[in-house]
Design a protein around this motif. Sequence first.
Motif, mmCIF file in Angstrom:
data_model
loop_
_atom_site.group_PDB
_atom_site.id
_atom_site.type_symbol
_atom_site.label_atom_id
_atom_site.label_comp_id
_atom_site.label_asym_id
_atom_site.label_seq_id
_atom_site.Cartn_x
_atom_site.Cartn_y
_atom_site.Cartn_z
ATOM 1 N N GLY A 95 0.767 -1.232 0.000
ATOM 2 C CA GLY A 95 0.000 0.000 0.000
ATOM 3 C C GLY A 95 0.797 1.281 0.000
ATOM 4 N N GLY A 98 -0.215 3.533 -2.609
ATOM 5 C CA GLY A 98 -1.500 4.212 -2.478
ATOM 6 C C GLY A 98 -2.689 3.473 -3.042
ATOM 7 N N GLU A 135 -6.123 2.966 5.119
ATOM 8 C CA GLU A 135 -6.976 3.839 4.311
ATOM 9 C C GLU A 135 -8.229 4.187 5.103
ATOM 10 O OE1 GLU A 135 -8.983 4.027 -0.177
ATOM 11 O OE2 GLU A 135 -7.324 2.653 0.255
ATOM 12 N N HIS A 141 -11.486 12.093 9.758
ATOM 13 C CA HIS A 141 -10.297 11.236 9.680
ATOM 14 C C HIS A 141 -9.353 11.413 10.860
ATOM 15 C CE1 HIS A 141 -7.350 14.368 8.469
ATOM 16 N NE2 HIS A 141 -8.405 14.959 7.956
ATOM 17 N N THR A 168 -6.585 8.655 -2.354
ATOM 18 C CA THR A 168 -6.549 7.406 -3.102
ATOM 19 C C THR A 168 -7.503 7.487 -4.290
ATOM 20 O OG1 THR A 168 -8.375 6.320 -1.927
ATOM 21 C CG2 THR A 168 -6.180 6.204 -0.910
ATOM 22 N N ASN A 172 -10.221 8.494 -0.651
ATOM 23 C CA ASN A 172 -9.947 8.383 0.780
ATOM 24 C C ASN A 172 -8.548 8.899 1.113
ATOM 25 O OD1 ASN A 172 -12.456 7.049 1.310
ATOM 26 N ND2 ASN A 172 -11.564 5.153 0.519
ATOM 27 N N TYR A 173 -8.291 9.063 2.409
ATOM 28 C CA TYR A 173 -6.960 9.403 2.901
ATOM 29 C C TYR A 173 -6.234 8.136 3.340
ATOM 30 C CZ TYR A 173 -8.405 14.359 3.275
ATOM 31 O OH TYR A 173 -8.834 15.638 3.029
ATOM 32 N N ILE A 174 -4.923 8.265 3.529
ATOM 33 C CA ILE A 174 -4.116 7.170 4.072
ATOM 34 C C ILE A 174 -3.307 7.691 5.251
ATOM 35 C CG2 ILE A 174 -2.093 5.699 3.659
ATOM 36 C CD1 ILE A 174 -3.110 5.142 0.883
ATOM 37 N N CYS A 201 -6.694 -1.863 5.510
ATOM 38 C CA CYS A 201 -5.279 -1.620 5.805
ATOM 39 C C CYS A 201 -4.423 -2.445 4.861
ATOM 40 C CB CYS A 201 -4.955 -1.953 7.263
ATOM 41 S SG CYS A 201 -4.943 -3.720 7.632
#
Length: 225
Positions: A95, A98, A135, A141, A168, A172-174, A201
């Motif tokens: 990941g 991303g 993610e 978040h 992503t 979404n955020y990571i 994840c």
Amino acid sequence: MGPKQRAAEAALTHVCSGMVVGLGTGSTADCFLSALSAALCQGRLRDVRGIATSRQSENRARELNIPLLSPADARPDVTIDGADEIAPNLDLIKGMGGALLREKIVAQNSRRLLIIADSSKLVAVLGTRSPLPVEVATFGHSLHVPFLSDLGATPRLRVNADGSPFLTDNGNYIYDCRFSRIDDPASLQQTLRTRAGIVDCGLFLGMASIAIVGDQQGVREIHAP
């Protein structure tokens, strides 16, 4: 030829004409896309179609004239992808490119997951080299930071070069979560999955069947127990 290229070329021996292949994301997976394209252009393989795991791999496959299908069109015979960490039993952290959610969706629908990597990705225990990407939905978040910290992680929101949050392909955020080590990845994965707002994840547990690992001397195959 470098270790990544050696592993990518060796992965071609697991691809036959007429197969549907899941196309991974990242620098090592890109080496495989180049090798696959060359094999198709030279006639060593025919009628191979790909299923991309990200917009990046989709765009790259189109540049290389690799025919593509959507995930709903067919089940991949094999997905060939890279990894950020590889444990001795072939549990993985993925990941950092991303694309962990789409990579996992395609991998879990594949008949086999084959990992290609250089030897630096081999670890005795997960979490000792790479952070674990998690993610999350953008809404609320930051509320996940204390939750992730309580699990023993040092979470850091992934950002672009200009400081804006990395998005992503799914919008979404990571959070990249640094652990000293992950001794019980299955328990950690289950805990993360119970949290509303955490999408998934980068733990890929019990999914890979073979890892092809390249180094300066050549390649070797590691099979899951």
